[in-house]
Scaffold this active site. Structure first.
Site, PDB file in Angstrom:
ATOM      1  N   LYS A  33       4.427   8.922   9.002  1.00 37.15           N
ATOM      2  CA  LYS A  33       4.299   8.296  10.245  1.00 37.15           C
ATOM      3  C   LYS A  33       5.500   8.638  11.435  1.00 37.15           C
ATOM      4  CE  LYS A  33       1.143   4.805   8.249  1.00 37.15           C
ATOM      5  NZ  LYS A  33       1.249   4.041   7.217  1.00 37.15           N
ATOM      6  N   TYR A  71       0.916  -1.178  -0.051  1.00 38.67           N
ATOM      7  CA  TYR A  71      -0.003  -0.008   0.016  1.00 38.67           C
ATOM      8  C   TYR A  71       0.855   1.126   0.018  1.00 38.67           C
ATOM      9  CZ  TYR A  71      -3.283   3.377   1.876  1.00 38.67           C
ATOM     10  OH  TYR A  71      -4.194   4.588   2.099  1.00 38.67           O
ATOM     11  N   ASP A 114       9.290   2.490  -0.199  1.00 34.20           N
ATOM     12  CA  ASP A 114       8.312   3.063   0.715  1.00 34.20           C
ATOM     13  C   ASP A 114       8.445   2.820   2.227  1.00 34.20           C
ATOM     14  OD1 ASP A 114       6.188   4.233   1.881  1.00 34.20           O
ATOM     15  OD2 ASP A 114       4.519   3.476   0.496  1.00 34.20           O
TER      16      ASP A 114
HETATM   17  C1  LIG Z   1       0.534   4.717   6.052  1.00 33.93           C
HETATM   18  C2  LIG Z   1       1.148   4.449   4.707  1.00 33.93           C
HETATM   19  C3  LIG Z   1       1.303   5.217   3.622  1.00 33.93           C
HETATM   20  C4  LIG Z   1       0.306   6.433   3.503  1.00 33.93           C
HETATM   21  O1  LIG Z   1       0.614   7.186   4.338  1.00 33.93           O
HETATM   22  P1  LIG Z   1      -0.543   8.520   4.804  1.00 33.93           P
HETATM   23  O2  LIG Z   1      -0.011   9.273   5.758  1.00 33.93           O
HETATM   24  O3  LIG Z   1      -1.902   7.451   5.384  1.00 33.93           O
HETATM   25  O4  LIG Z   1      -0.960   8.984   3.814  1.00 33.93           O
HETATM   26  C5  LIG Z   1       1.928   4.980   2.577  1.00 33.93           C
HETATM   27  N1  LIG Z   1       2.975   3.961   2.500  1.00 33.93           N
HETATM   28  C6  LIG Z   1       2.887   2.965   3.458  1.00 33.93           C
HETATM   29  C7  LIG Z   1       3.903   1.799   3.323  1.00 33.93           C
HETATM   30  C8  LIG Z   1       2.214   3.103   4.467  1.00 33.93           C
HETATM   31  O5  LIG Z   1       2.032   2.524   5.598  1.00 33.93           O
END
Ligand SMILES: *Cc1c(COP(=O)(O)O)cnc(C)c1O
Length: 429
Positions: free
Chosen positions: A266, A143, A238
């Site tokens: 995060k 994701y 990511d």
């Molecule tokens: C949470 C998450 C996102 C999206 O971040 P948001 O701050 O919720 O937009 C993208 N990539 C990964 C791997 C994530 O865990």
């Protein structure tokens, strides 16, 4: 279940879509009413009826040093007193960038944004602009936020809700998105063989955290690095979730595989809205104002968010602090596994630093999304509600990772394991 949460949720539903502002919070995958939280301190949260829970959600990852850490609270309060936003450069932006660079070996230049989604969206645009190519490869169950082009076979809420992609994303936008199974290098090699000169980037969660918690295999990441180099594509990690968690320097430091670009979010904001895109200077300088790829943000580099991120990373980077939280996580998983074994509940656990996953399965290993889907979903739902009733707050979906903070201590561990012992026993009757 808390009466006040039920009342508040009914009221919220009158005004907010589904009563929430992010889909997974609605408890649709597990049933029941979401718990309304009124405060958090350290490893614990308290609901609106005063019931306390050991928290393994931690705002879905950001709170690496726990709730309301005094250093973070002080930094935010102090900064707020001097103004909350200027739309002009401030010293704190450089300070946080320096801190991130000191921890993440591949990053030379950074652009601060406001969310992980924004970081991933900008990574795709920059990779396409820099390489002059259109296609990107992503992995099934990974994701990358709700970026149109990446909402294909995506994890997390998209999985939980069973939405294949999403209405509202035109086919033309995802036409250039190629997908392969996670941890399957042959699948990626086949895509490169077919589209070699048109692949701008490979995006990967080096520790997948939106299909439960599934670390990449070492040879998979090394193989991706090699394929990208051979074909002139950028490797994008990511690390919105794995950053400062899989290890202090993220998954890239743990695996010693260096991406060209890194998406952060995060933990970097310590509970305030921050994301960041970082990477090799030569590529990053392709962003405006030095380069032609446009990117901007009214609140990007916001002083409160920078202050919260600096305080969080400063605390986390103190000698031994991250390692102690990772060691605590290891004890948690060993304790859970021992109690599941004793109760005759087949359980598999994964750990990546302060991220973890538990799987109700008797499979010997889990490396791909399809294997996560085959786990015992009914058992997870019972486990989730059992633990919630016992005062342990887990994410309301079998596709989310769990998180530990530096504030998780002996009392939290004992409370969790005592609860788990009773709940595991109830699963087999
Ligand atoms: C949470 C998450 C996102 C999206 O971040 P948001 O701050 O919720 O937009 C993208 N990539 C990964 C791997 C994530 O865990």
């Amino acid at each position: 279940m808390s009466n006040r949460s039920e009342t508040l949720f009914a009221e919220a539903n009158e005004h907010l879509v589904g009563g929430v502002n992010s889909a997974v919070r609605a408890f649709r995958a597990v049933g029941g009413t979401p718990v309304f939280i009124q405060r958090g301190e350290g490893a614990w949260v308290e609901d609106v009826d005063g019931k306390r829970y050991v928290d393994y959600v931690l705002s879905y990852g950001p709170l690496a040093i726990g709730h309301a850490h005094p250093a973070v609270v002080a930094a935010i309060a102090e900064t707020a007193a001097s103004g909350t936003s200027f739309g002009a450069p401030t010293e704190k932006e450089t300070a946080l960038a320096q801190l991130v660079k000191s921890l993440m070996p591949s990053i030379e230049r950074i652009r601060m944004v406001n969310s992980g989604t924004e970081a991933c969206m900008s990574a795709v645009r920059l990779a396409r602009g820099y390489t002059g190519r259109d296609r990107v490869i992503k992995f099934r169950g990974n994701y990358h936020g709700h970026v149109d082009a990446l909402l294909v076979e995506a994890g997390s809420g998209v999985l939980t809700l069973g939405i294949p992609g999403s209405p509202g994303v035109p086919a033309a936008v995802t036409e250039t998105t190629l997908t392969a199974p996670f941890n399957d290098l042959d699948g990626v090699a086949a895509l490169f063989a077919e589209y070699s000169n048109d692949i701008a980037a490979v995006l990967v969660e080096p520790v997948a955290g939106n299909m439960n918690c599934v670390p990449a295999r070492q040879d998979f990441l090394e193989g991706l690095r090699k394929l990208c180099d051979e074909h002139g594509a950028l490797l994008v990690f990511d690390e919105v979730m794995s950053g400062f968690r899989a290890s202090l320097g993220g998954a890239q430091a743990h695996y010693n595989v260096m991406p060209d670009l890194t998406c952060l979010g995060k933990v970097i904001g310590g509970g305030l809205p921050v994301g960041a895109l970082g990477g090799r200077a030569e590529i990053m300088d392709y962003l405006a104002p030095t380069g032609p790829v446009y990117q901007a943000g009214t609140l990007s580099g916001n002083p409160l968010a920078m202050a919260s991120g600096i305080a969080t990373l400063t605390e986390l980077a103190k000698p031994g602090v991250h390692a102690a939280a990772a060691a605590w996580t290891e004890r948690l998983l060993a304790g859970l596994k021992a109690r599941a074994d004793a109760a005759g509940v087949p359980l598999l656990t994964h750990q990546a630093g302060t991220m973890f996953g538990v799987f109700f399965t008797d499979a010997p290993s889990i490396e791909r999304f399809e294997q996560v889907e085959q786990c015992n979903a009914e058992r997870f739902v019972k486990f989730f509600h059992g633990m919630l009733a016992e005062g342990v707050y887990l994410a309301p979906s079998a596709f989310e990772a769990g998180f530990v903070s530096t504030a998780h201590d002996e009392a939290a561990l004992a409370h969790t394991l005592d609860a788990a012992e009773r709940v595991f026993a109830s699963l087999t009757v």
